[in-house]
Design an enzyme around this catalytic site. Structure first.
Site, short mmCIF file in Angstrom:
data_model
loop_
_atom_site.label_atom_id
_atom_site.label_comp_id
_atom_site.label_asym_id
_atom_site.label_seq_id
_atom_site.Cartn_x
_atom_site.Cartn_y
_atom_site.Cartn_z
N ASP A 92 29.65 -30.30 39.56
CA ASP A 92 30.64 -29.26 39.31
C ASP A 92 30.47 -28.88 37.85
O ASP A 92 31.01 -29.52 36.96
CB ASP A 92 32.05 -29.80 39.59
N ASP A 110 37.58 -32.46 38.48
CA ASP A 110 36.15 -32.19 38.40
C ASP A 110 35.34 -33.27 39.13
O ASP A 110 34.30 -32.99 39.71
CB ASP A 110 35.70 -32.13 36.93
N GLU A 122 27.68 -26.34 42.34
CA GLU A 122 28.59 -25.26 42.69
C GLU A 122 28.10 -23.96 42.07
O GLU A 122 27.75 -23.91 40.89
CB GLU A 122 30.01 -25.55 42.19
#
Length: 200
Positions: A9, A143, A70
């Site tokens: 992420d 996160d 991501e």
């Protein structure tokens, strides 16, 4: 057979990294999870270097088969998006240097894969990640949970671990896990938005 996936992420201040092993039956187990950090007071190049060293250590220590990141979306805060995009580029480079395949997943793809709902909030994603991995608590900060969700999403969406989810004709009612039920629902109805391009 299982596959090890490293999920990222991306973020300059906080970069979530989660590593999971996913079996052919889509069961998943936690290998490691952490959040790499850099101070906004540092020059950009130093922030990228700091986080890249952390990523290198995790890649070399855990030796994942694939990497999932991501996908960066355009936002109102262009400076934040640029930093995230630059860090994604660093992660792509590090993976390529190790001969690893990288796949980008949109936030809605991840949410749909994990919860069955493409607009789920972070609490819902975190709760499902904890359930899938059999954890007593939701990984924090968000996160960390998001990175694990990205890794699980990749294995489930691509079938990287081998095997397939049973079809309705093969399934005895009540035999699917909550995660498998969510995945089936996501496969039937998930639609991901098309990302907006950044203005040059």
């Amino acid at each position: 057979m299982s596959v090890r996936v490293l999920g990222i992420d991306p973020g300059l201040t906080r970069c979530g990294v989660g590593i999971v092993d996913v079996a052919a039956n889509r069961s998943a187990s936690l290998v490691d999870v952490t959040v790499l950090r850099s101070s906004p007071d540092l020059p950009l190049e130093q922030r990228l270097l700091l986080i890249s060293r952390g990523l290198e250590d995790l890649l070399d220590r855990h030796k994942p088969a694939v990497v999932a990141i991501e996908r960066v979306f355009a936002q109102d805060n262009v400076s934040t998006v640029m930093g995230t995009a630059q860090l994604s580029g660093v992660a792509l480079l590090l993976a390529a240097q190790r001969g690893l395949t990288v796949t980008l997943h949109t936030p809605s793809e991840v949410k749909a894969a994990i919860t069955g709902y493409g607009s789920a909030d972070k609490a819902q994603v975190g709760a499902m990640v904890a359930r899938v991995l059999g954890l007593a608590e939701v990984p924090k900060p968000a996160d960390a949970a998001d990175a694990l969700a990205i890794a699980i999403c990749h294995a489930w969406r691509t079938g990287a671990a081998g095997g397939t989810l049973p079809t309705s004709a093969d399934v005895v009612p009540g035999t699917l896990t909550p995660a498998q039920k969510a995945w089936r629902a996501a496969e039937r109805g998930a639609v991901s938005p098309v990302p907006r391009s950044l203005k040059r």
